[in-house]
Every structure is written in structure tokens, then in C-alpha cells.
Design an enzyme around this catalytic site. Structure first.
Site, short mmCIF file in Angstrom:
data_model
loop_
_atom_site.label_atom_id
_atom_site.label_comp_id
_atom_site.label_asym_id
_atom_site.label_seq_id
_atom_site.Cartn_x
_atom_site.Cartn_y
_atom_site.Cartn_z
N SER A 87 92.31 18.48 5.86
CA SER A 87 92.18 18.22 7.29
C SER A 87 90.78 17.74 7.64
O SER A 87 90.36 16.67 7.21
CB SER A 87 92.60 19.46 8.07
OG SER A 87 93.14 19.11 9.33
N LYS A 139 95.21 24.73 36.41
CA LYS A 139 93.92 25.29 36.04
C LYS A 139 94.05 26.39 35.01
O LYS A 139 93.16 26.58 34.18
CB LYS A 139 93.20 25.81 37.29
CG LYS A 139 91.79 26.30 37.03
CD LYS A 139 90.93 25.19 36.46
CE LYS A 139 89.50 25.66 36.21
NZ LYS A 139 88.68 24.61 35.58
#
Length: 281
Positions: A87, A139
Site C-alpha cells: 500500500s 457535521k
């Protein structure tokens, strides 16, 4: 009559070890300074990047990748992968001119993962409730006190897809491959270096010494004349006293430095099994 001195040509090859998770043991600010030192210092004619990493923070991997590109613009860079370059670890290798590894080295895990805990049931059993007052309906998206809504999952997947596309583009550019071919390989799985060489993800199957010689050759250094010069971060006081890296440990102990990030969620170029600590650090 004055003596004529012949200037000795510098044969130094910088060696920087990227051993551990990016964002914890591999601190972006520290290693970007090391890379900048290699790029600007005439003592070093090439860089051998010694990689042993499961990856880590997506943002941290990108920062170090850009720093390595600045080195490559001035000097040859060879990425040598020891037993694991997964990765984000492989992401860094894509900044190099050449990638080497031993035949049984594990390479790849090309992909992105989002990690965050959902503690809704645990908090409920403990009788704990969260009061959330917000401005902006999304939010609290990603809050650990509840699972995501369908809309939030879709938006999160769009973010992940964008970061994944970036990874694919980096591999395609670094390895001179078509993006569609990279997507076929970017399943998140690991390959042996022998397989990866056949796929175009690795250039040669070499050990450390052979990789050092190759970096020297790319820099125009005569055979067997390369002088490896290791550059390492300064050790902290605790590291000097214990003789161990500050983030050393095993099992869940390795999650300590990342706990705050995991609680708020994060995008990672990371081989997932390393989260619990399996010796790759």
C-alpha cells in the site's frame, strides 16, 4: 612550483530506511527533511530507499512521495523492498527510477481503506448517550457514536474512490503502465515480488547489495566504488535510553499513536493486518 591536487569524485549513495508504518514510526516531517538533504547535498549522487512498510496514512504517503520526486528530479533513486512493501510502502516505491526486491518479498496491496470504530452498541450497553448539537447537517458524519446514513456512506465512498484513483494514477505514472492495467492489479491484494515483476510492478529481483550497486551504476559510479551513507532520524531521549524505537511494541500497543486518528476516522494506504501489529513494523 605549486602542487596540483586532483579532486576526488564523490561516490556516496545515500541509504534511507523506511521501516514501519507511515504516520507513526515514519514521521512525514522528519523523513521529508531527510529526502531534501539528499536532493540538495552533493555528497550524495544517488538514493537507495530501503523499504519495509505496510503503508499508513494516505496524506503522509503523498507528502513523502512528492518529496521523493524532488530527489528523483536531481539524482537516481532505487527503491529496494525487503520483505514487505504494501500500500503506502509501495506508493513510495513508485517515485523511484527502479524498484527491486527479493523473490519472496510481498508487494502491492494497491488500494485505500477508511477506518473508524462504531461504538453505538457498546455505548448503549453502558447506558451512555451523546447529545449532538450541530450546524451543517453532515457535521457529525463519521462520528463514532452512530453508524453512517445511506447518504453519508455514498459520500464517503466518493471520497475513497477519488483517493483510490489517485493511487492508480501514481502507479501508472511511476511504472509506465496503462491505468486500466493498473486497475486490474489494484484489488488490494499482495503479490510475491516474482509475480510483481511479471506484472510490471517490480523491475528486478535483487538483494540489498545488488540494489546498492544498481543505484551506483545509475549515478555513473564505477563498479564496486559506491560508498553507502546511511541517513537516519535523530533518536529521541527515550530511544537512546531504551535502545528501541519509541513506537516499538506488539499487538494492540501499536495502535496507541493512531488511536485518536482511528476514533475520528481516516483514509489509509495500509495493509489491514498490520493494524494489530504483526511484525511488519
Amino acid at each position: 612550483m605549486p602542487r596540483l591536487f586532483r579532486l576526488k569524485r564523490n561516490n556516496g549513495v545515500a541509504v534511507i530506511e523506511v521501516h514501519g508504518a507511515i504516520g507513526t514510526r515514519i514521521r512525514e516531517s522528519t523523513y521529508s527533511r531527510l529526502f531534501a538533504e539528499v536532493a540538495s547535498n552533493n555528497r550524495y549522487r544517488a538514493l537507495l530507499l530501503d523499504i519495509q512498510s505496510p503503508g499508513g496514512s494516505a496524506a503522509g504517503s503523498e507528502l513523502l512521495y512528492q518529496s521523493l520526486l524532488r530527489v528523483r528530479a536531481k539524482k537516481p533513486v532505487v527503491a529496494y523492498i525487503r520483505s514487505l512493501g504494501a500500500s503506502g510502502g509501495y506508493y513510495l516505491a513508485c517515485a523511484a527510477n527502479q524498484v527491486t526486491a527479493l523473490p519472496t518479498t510481498l508487494v502491492g496491496s494497491i488500494g485505500v481503506i477508511y477506518l473508524r470504530p462504531i461504538l453505538e452498541q457498546l455505548l448503549g450497553r453502558a447506558g451512555i448517550e451523546f447529545s449532538v448539537v450541530k450546524g451543517g447537517r453532515l457535521k457529525d458524519m463519521g462520528g463514532f457514536w452512530r453508524g453512517p446514513t445511506d447518504e453519508e456512506s455514498e459520500k464517503l465512498q466518493a471520497l475513497i474512490s477519488e483517493v483510490y484513483d489517485n493511487f492508480v494514477s501514481v502507479v501508472a505514472t511511476g511504472r509506465s503502465m496503462e491505468e486500466e492495467r493498473v486497475r486490474e492489479l489494484a484489488t488490494g491484494e499482495l503479490f510475491t515480488a516474482r509475480q510483481a515483476k511479471e506484472m510490471g510492478l517490480v523491475d528486478e529481483l535483487l538483494d540489498f547489495e545488488q540494489s546498492l550497486e544498481w543505484a551506483a551504476q545509475l549515478a555513473g559510479i564505477e563498479k564496486n566504488k559506491a560508498r553507502p551513507r546511511w541517513l537516519r532520524p535523530r533518536r529521541t531521549m527515550s530511544e537512546r535510553l531504551t535502545g528501541r524505537p519509541a513506537t516499538s511494541g506488539s499487538g494492540l500497543a501499536l495502535m496507541g499513536p493512531e488511536l485518536n486518528r482511528l476514533m475520528s476516522g481516516g483514509l489509509y494506504y495500509l495493509e489491514p493486518s498490520s493494524i494489530l501489529g504483526n511484525g511488519y513494523d
